[in-house]
Write a protein that holds these residues in place. Structure first.
Motif, PDB file in Angstrom:
ATOM      1  N   LEU A 134      50.987  41.617  34.160  1.00 25.68           N
ATOM      2  CA  LEU A 134      50.647  43.053  33.876  1.00 25.68           C
ATOM      3  C   LEU A 134      50.471  43.863  35.118  1.00 25.68           C
ATOM      4  CD1 LEU A 134      49.466  44.874  31.980  1.00 25.68           C
ATOM      5  CD2 LEU A 134      47.084  43.950  32.348  1.00 25.68           C
ATOM      6  N   LEU A 135      50.403  43.190  36.317  1.00 24.62           N
ATOM      7  CA  LEU A 135      50.177  43.943  37.694  1.00 24.62           C
ATOM      8  C   LEU A 135      51.553  44.674  37.750  1.00 24.62           C
ATOM      9  CD1 LEU A 135      48.261  41.136  39.902  1.00 24.62           C
ATOM     10  CD2 LEU A 135      47.298  43.356  39.251  1.00 24.62           C
ATOM     11  N   SER A 136      52.316  44.190  37.749  1.00 24.57           N
ATOM     12  CA  SER A 136      53.828  44.664  38.087  1.00 24.57           C
ATOM     13  C   SER A 136      54.182  46.023  37.315  1.00 24.57           C
ATOM     14  CB  SER A 136      55.052  43.626  38.128  1.00 24.57           C
ATOM     15  OG  SER A 136      55.221  43.477  36.702  1.00 24.57           O
ATOM     16  N   GLU A 137      53.576  45.905  35.861  1.00 24.28           N
ATOM     17  CA  GLU A 137      53.682  47.042  35.209  1.00 24.28           C
ATOM     18  C   GLU A 137      52.871  48.020  35.441  1.00 24.28           C
ATOM     19  OE1 GLU A 137      55.725  47.254  32.579  1.00 24.28           O
ATOM     20  OE2 GLU A 137      56.419  45.361  31.813  1.00 24.28           O
ATOM     21  N   LEU A 138      51.673  47.809  36.098  1.00 25.62           N
ATOM     22  CA  LEU A 138      50.767  48.833  36.266  1.00 25.62           C
ATOM     23  C   LEU A 138      50.793  49.419  37.797  1.00 25.62           C
ATOM     24  CD1 LEU A 138      47.581  47.056  34.625  1.00 25.62           C
ATOM     25  CD2 LEU A 138      48.668  48.736  33.632  1.00 25.62           C
ATOM     26  N   ALA A 139      50.932  48.812  38.606  1.00 27.13           N
ATOM     27  CA  ALA A 139      51.146  49.300  40.006  1.00 27.13           C
ATOM     28  C   ALA A 139      51.883  50.429  40.370  1.00 27.13           C
ATOM     29  CB  ALA A 139      51.077  47.834  40.972  1.00 27.13           C
ATOM     30  N   SER A 140      53.007  50.582  39.383  1.00 23.41           N
ATOM     31  CA  SER A 140      54.038  51.549  39.967  1.00 23.41           C
ATOM     32  C   SER A 140      53.268  52.828  39.650  1.00 23.41           C
ATOM     33  CB  SER A 140      55.186  51.344  38.954  1.00 23.41           C
ATOM     34  OG  SER A 140      55.024  51.275  37.821  1.00 23.41           O
ATOM     35  N   GLN A 141      52.455  52.992  38.656  1.00 25.78           N
ATOM     36  CA  GLN A 141      51.661  54.274  38.248  1.00 25.78           C
ATOM     37  C   GLN A 141      50.267  54.370  38.622  1.00 25.78           C
ATOM     38  OE1 GLN A 141      52.898  55.940  34.496  1.00 25.78           O
ATOM     39  NE2 GLN A 141      54.587  54.367  34.219  1.00 25.78           N
ATOM     40  N   HIS A 142      49.727  53.419  38.924  1.00 28.71           N
ATOM     41  CA  HIS A 142      48.071  53.461  39.021  1.00 28.71           C
ATOM     42  C   HIS A 142      47.586  52.715  40.328  1.00 28.71           C
ATOM     43  CE1 HIS A 142      48.250  55.123  34.780  1.00 28.71           C
ATOM     44  NE2 HIS A 142      49.057  53.968  34.602  1.00 28.71           N
ATOM     45  N   GLN A 143      46.307  52.781  40.471  1.00 30.18           N
ATOM     46  CA  GLN A 143      45.728  52.141  41.562  1.00 30.18           C
ATOM     47  C   GLN A 143      44.981  51.156  40.658  1.00 30.18           C
ATOM     48  OE1 GLN A 143      45.568  53.340  44.700  1.00 30.18           O
ATOM     49  NE2 GLN A 143      44.481  51.894  45.887  1.00 30.18           N
ATOM     50  N   VAL A 144      45.159  49.838  41.074  1.00 33.95           N
ATOM     51  CA  VAL A 144      44.588  48.639  40.132  1.00 33.95           C
ATOM     52  C   VAL A 144      43.627  47.959  41.178  1.00 33.95           C
ATOM     53  CG1 VAL A 144      45.293  46.704  38.700  1.00 33.95           C
ATOM     54  CG2 VAL A 144      46.681  48.696  39.005  1.00 33.95           C
ATOM     55  N   TYR A 145      42.327  47.847  40.655  1.00 37.31           N
ATOM     56  CA  TYR A 145      41.442  46.866  41.304  1.00 37.31           C
ATOM     57  C   TYR A 145      41.116  45.750  40.410  1.00 37.31           C
ATOM     58  CZ  TYR A 145      40.103  51.328  43.869  1.00 37.31           C
ATOM     59  OH  TYR A 145      40.178  52.367  44.605  1.00 37.31           O
ATOM     60  N   VAL A 146      41.404  44.575  41.069  1.00 35.57           N
ATOM     61  CA  VAL A 146      41.479  43.402  40.369  1.00 35.57           C
ATOM     62  C   VAL A 146      40.513  42.556  40.771  1.00 35.57           C
ATOM     63  CG1 VAL A 146      43.080  41.327  39.884  1.00 35.57           C
ATOM     64  CG2 VAL A 146      44.207  43.415  40.572  1.00 35.57           C
ATOM     65  N   LEU A 147      39.838  42.030  39.636  1.00 35.45           N
ATOM     66  CA  LEU A 147      38.526  41.133  40.276  1.00 35.45           C
ATOM     67  C   LEU A 147      39.022  39.639  40.201  1.00 35.45           C
ATOM     68  CD1 LEU A 147      35.249  40.901  39.961  1.00 35.45           C
ATOM     69  CD2 LEU A 147      35.650  40.154  37.333  1.00 35.45           C
ATOM     70  N   VAL A 148      38.634  39.156  41.456  1.00 31.10           N
ATOM     71  CA  VAL A 148      39.160  37.853  41.875  1.00 31.10           C
ATOM     72  C   VAL A 148      37.935  37.113  42.659  1.00 31.10           C
ATOM     73  CG1 VAL A 148      41.609  38.498  42.195  1.00 31.10           C
ATOM     74  CG2 VAL A 148      39.957  38.755  44.057  1.00 31.10           C
ATOM     75  N   ARG A 149      37.991  35.848  42.790  1.00 30.38           N
ATOM     76  CA  ARG A 149      36.898  35.040  43.312  1.00 30.38           C
ATOM     77  C   ARG A 149      37.597  34.934  44.589  1.00 30.38           C
ATOM     78  NH1 ARG A 149      37.489  31.516  38.497  1.00 30.38           N
ATOM     79  NH2 ARG A 149      35.512  31.604  37.403  1.00 30.38           N
ATOM     80  N   GLY A 203      34.430  38.990  43.260  1.00 31.56           N
ATOM     81  CA  GLY A 203      33.485  38.962  42.066  1.00 31.56           C
ATOM     82  C   GLY A 203      33.876  37.569  41.182  1.00 31.56           C
ATOM     83  N   ASP A 204      33.090  37.563  40.183  1.00 31.43           N
ATOM     84  CA  ASP A 204      33.443  36.423  39.263  1.00 31.43           C
ATOM     85  C   ASP A 204      32.823  36.624  37.923  1.00 31.43           C
ATOM     86  OD1 ASP A 204      33.046  33.910  37.830  1.00 31.43           O
ATOM     87  OD2 ASP A 204      32.461  32.720  39.671  1.00 31.43           O
ATOM     88  N   LEU A 205      33.683  36.563  36.982  1.00 36.20           N
ATOM     89  CA  LEU A 205      33.248  36.932  35.529  1.00 36.20           C
ATOM     90  C   LEU A 205      32.021  36.318  34.960  1.00 36.20           C
ATOM     91  CD1 LEU A 205      36.658  37.224  33.510  1.00 36.20           C
ATOM     92  CD2 LEU A 205      35.243  39.060  33.845  1.00 36.20           C
ATOM     93  N   THR A 206      31.948  35.120  35.374  1.00 38.57           N
ATOM     94  CA  THR A 206      30.803  34.230  34.817  1.00 38.57           C
ATOM     95  C   THR A 206      29.335  34.597  35.517  1.00 38.57           C
ATOM     96  OG1 THR A 206      31.107  32.137  36.351  1.00 38.57           O
ATOM     97  CG2 THR A 206      32.466  32.434  34.408  1.00 38.57           C
ATOM     98  N   LYS A 207      29.303  35.527  36.300  1.00 41.18           N
ATOM     99  CA  LYS A 207      28.183  35.878  37.053  1.00 41.18           C
ATOM    100  C   LYS A 207      27.517  36.977  36.569  1.00 41.18           C
ATOM    101  CE  LYS A 207      29.058  33.047  41.106  1.00 41.18           C
ATOM    102  NZ  LYS A 207      29.044  32.585  42.685  1.00 41.18           N
ATOM    103  N   PRO A 208      26.285  37.221  36.525  1.00 38.13           N
ATOM    104  CA  PRO A 208      25.645  38.546  36.322  1.00 38.13           C
ATOM    105  C   PRO A 208      26.132  39.773  37.036  1.00 38.13           C
ATOM    106  CG  PRO A 208      23.636  36.967  36.865  1.00 38.13           C
ATOM    107  CD  PRO A 208      25.252  36.209  37.236  1.00 38.13           C
ATOM    108  N   ARG A 209      26.363  40.763  36.433  1.00 32.69           N
ATOM    109  CA  ARG A 209      27.039  42.000  37.190  1.00 32.69           C
ATOM    110  C   ARG A 209      28.559  41.707  37.480  1.00 32.69           C
ATOM    111  NH1 ARG A 209      24.192  46.262  41.419  1.00 32.69           N
ATOM    112  NH2 ARG A 209      25.307  44.848  42.578  1.00 32.69           N
ATOM    113  N   LEU A 210      29.075  40.423  37.139  1.00 35.04           N
ATOM    114  CA  LEU A 210      30.450  40.421  37.549  1.00 35.04           C
ATOM    115  C   LEU A 210      30.541  39.767  38.982  1.00 35.04           C
ATOM    116  CD1 LEU A 210      32.546  43.346  35.999  1.00 35.04           C
ATOM    117  CD2 LEU A 210      31.964  40.993  34.754  1.00 35.04           C
ATOM    118  N   GLY A 211      29.247  39.328  39.405  1.00 33.47           N
ATOM    119  CA  GLY A 211      29.261  39.085  40.843  1.00 33.47           C
ATOM    120  C   GLY A 211      29.724  39.882  41.812  1.00 33.47           C
ATOM    121  N   LEU A 212      29.671  41.192  41.477  1.00 36.51           N
ATOM    122  CA  LEU A 212      30.012  42.427  42.473  1.00 36.51           C
ATOM    123  C   LEU A 212      28.853  42.572  43.252  1.00 36.51           C
ATOM    124  CD1 LEU A 212      31.742  44.638  39.943  1.00 36.51           C
ATOM    125  CD2 LEU A 212      32.866  43.170  41.560  1.00 36.51           C
TER     126      LEU A 212
END
Length: 606
Positions: free
Chosen positions: A16-31, A56-65
């Motif tokens: 999906l990243l390659s499909e989105l990055a040509s037109q948008h700014q993409v912030y990606v949640l990663v550990r 961040g982390d999906l499994t943590k409160p507030r996504l670990g942000l």
């Protein structure tokens, strides 16, 4: 547009990243940033600055942000939630932490964004087995999930929670329900195991003599690139109302589970099913401990269905985008072979600097460089990967490493004449390229390269043969069935001993150890065992050689020959060609890759 993406390093997300990055700014949640960087570095350079990691982390409160990152995400226009593990054996607490908790955190983020500036759109990737849709999502039916396995229960409860919460806030929600996600619609490349690979592994181990459920059941599937393109189309389109999209074909346009298993069995060169078994009975048997013993999770049977699914909303997007998101039947053999290869080599990845591509009907590992292609063809008991060390020493050369049919990731050709099938496959690839190439062939690959040059001399700029097979081999390989049976029980220690005794390898080394373990892993596959046995049988016949070196343009041909080879020799009719003899055995390109690369560089005409 600013997009916040979860699951950006997963199977769907990385496409999906390659499909989105040509037109948008993409912030990606990663550990960790490192995993995302490895993916981003493979994208076009103009897209890379548009992809930014958010720790961040999906499994943590507030996504670990942390506070700074959370405030930054409040500028998001679109949330795409594609995160979550592909593990159908999660426990209830693990599934709750992986799916329901992240859903609640994302809803809170959506609420904060919406109150701050207005959230334009939320896209949630769920799965085709979810019972929720626009007509029933607001009703109280969550209790119906109590009997579902933990993975599905929590995934679908997350679906329900997000639907109800966003409906209350009047935020447009696109729920994307992929079916079983399989490989690329052309190359068949499938980076993620699970789903279809469970079925493939069962078939290749002869654990599917009976069709689960029978002809009325089917396995809905969708290509990974279609999933990514579909989600990207939703992201690019403004003004969409809330809707559910099932990414699958109609039942009528899909193979039944019987037909699918028969196709898999054909590609894997193993026995086809001869009967059927009741699906409830099979689930009961697997659930009694047999599933764990055989490595077939009971939950995997839940993906086999009788029912049909509404595809009208998918068809509307297809019409809008002028794209088709249907399974390509001609690609299924490539998906089967790719997954078969990955099952052989679990956890092994030695090709980071190479791109995997399909060239006509062959899979190729390529360096993405300019210049005349230098195309390597491997020998028997090998594949493209064993030649990676040679290619690594030719870092400035446009090298392509081919998996010949039935080896590595390429499906078997199924032609009546085994050798002609190989010659046809390589010739078709070169004709489609329609430009001169350099062929480098080792052993059996050298024979095929020479046969291709005889057929298409104008397209072969140079032929380099490394210990080519130039005469029929020993008759002990003549009976294909016997060879195939012997290969099934090959052990590393015995194979290593035989390779040294026959002078295929001259001495023990890391390359010998790697090669032995690669061969033994490959021979777990009935497809690769059958292929090797078939090729070796045909190579005992003089009609398989069919070479006429007197008619060759000798200025194009170079031969490197290890004169310690006990099983092969150079016939007198080849003595007029440029031959360099070295003190090694038949497998010297694998045993001495740096030296082989050095010699190739000396004679290469690029």
């Amino acid at each position: 547009m600013n997009i916040f993406l979860t699951g950006g390093t997963g199977f769907i997300g990385r496409h999906l990243l390659s499909e989105l990055a040509s037109q948008h700014q993409v912030y990606v949640l990663v550990r960790q940033k490192s995993r995302l960087h490895a993916i981003v570095n493979q994208l076009p350079t103009d897209q890379q600055p548009n992809i930014l990691p958010v720790i961040g982390d999906l499994t943590k409160p507030r996504l670990g942000l942390d506070d700074t990152s959370y405030k930054q995400m409040l500028a998001t226009d679109l949330i795409i939630h594609a995160g979550g593990p592909m593990n159908i054996e999660l426990s209830l607490s693990e599934a709750e932490q992986s799916f329901l908790y992240p859903a609640k955190s994302l809803v809170q983020l959506a609420r904060d964004i919406h109150y701050a500036k207005g959230l334009k759109h939320f896209i949630h990737v769920v799965g085709f087995m979810s019972p929720y849709h626009e007509q029933n999502a607001m009703s109280d039916m969550d209790h119906l999930l109590d009997k579902e396995p933990p993975y599905e229960k929590m995934k679908f409860l997350a679906d329900s929670y997000i639907r109800k919460s966003l409906h209350a806030m009047n935020i447009p929600l696109s729920t994307v329900n992929p079916s079983v996600v399989v490989g690329n619609s052309f190359s068949g490349k499938t980076e993620q195991l699970g789903g279809l690979s469970i079925l493939i592994d069962a078939v290749r181990r002869n654990l599917m003599p009976l069709v689960p459920g029978g002809d009325d059941y089917w396995l809905p599937m969708v290509h990974i690139d279609h999933v990514a393109s579909f989600i990207a189309k939703l992201a690019h389109t403004e003004g969409l109302s809330s809707n559910t999209y099932y990414l699958l074909d109609t039942k009528q346009a899909s193979p039944s589970i019987r037909v699918l298993i028969q196709l898999i069995a054909k590609e894997l060169q193993t026995a086809k099913p001869f009967g059927r078994v009741s699906l409830p009975l099979l689930k009961t048997i697997l659930g009694m401990g047999v599933g764990k013993l055989l490595g077939i999770p009971t939950e995997s049977m839940n993906f086999l269905v009788k029912s049909e699914f509404p595809v009208n909303t998918k068809l509307e997007i297809e019409q809008m985008s002028e794209m088709k998101f249907s399974i390509a039947p001609s690609t299924l053999p490539f998906i089967v072979s790719d997954l078969d290869y990955r099952l052989n080599h679990l956890g092994v990845n030695r090709q980071e600097s190479f791109s995997q591509r399909r060239r006509t009907n062959l899979i190729s590992l390529e360096k993405d460089m300019h210049g005349i292609p230098v195309i390597f063809l491997h020998g028997t008991f090998s594949g493209a990967d064993v030649l990676l060390p040679i290619a690594g020493s030719l870092s400035d050369i446009n090298t392509w490493l081919i998996d010949l049919p039935g080896f590595g990731r390429t499906p078997y050709h199924h032609e009546p004449s085994v050798i002609e099938g190989y010659v046809d496959s390589v010739t078709a690839m070169i004709i489609e390229l329609n430009r001169p190439v350099i062929l480098v062939g080792h052993s059996f690959g050298g024979l095929i390269a020479a046969r291709v040059m005889q057929r298409q001399p104008s397209l072969i700029h140079q032929l380099i043969m490394l210990q080519p097979v130039l005469h029929p081999i020993k008759p002990k390989y003549k009976i294909q069935g016997v060879t195939k049976l012997i290969l099934k029980y090959v052990k590393p220690a015995k194979l290593k001993r035989e390779l040294l005794q026959s002078k295929n390898f001259i001495a023990s080394s890391k390359y010998l150890e790697d090669y032995v373990h690669d061969v033994v892993r490959d021979l777990k596959s009935p497809r690769i065992r059958t292929t090797n046995a078939a090729v070796m049988s045909w190579l005992t016949q003089s009609k398989s050689i069919q070479l006429d070196p007197k008619r060759w343009d000798e200025t194009k041909v170079n031969i490197l020959w290890g004169h310690m080879d006990k099983a092969h020799h150079i016939p007198k009719s080849y003595e007029h060609l440029d031959i360099t003899r070295i003190p090694y055995g038949h497998q010297f390109p694998i045993e001495r890759p740096e030296q082989t690369a050095h010699w190739i560089r000396q004679v290469l005409k690029v």
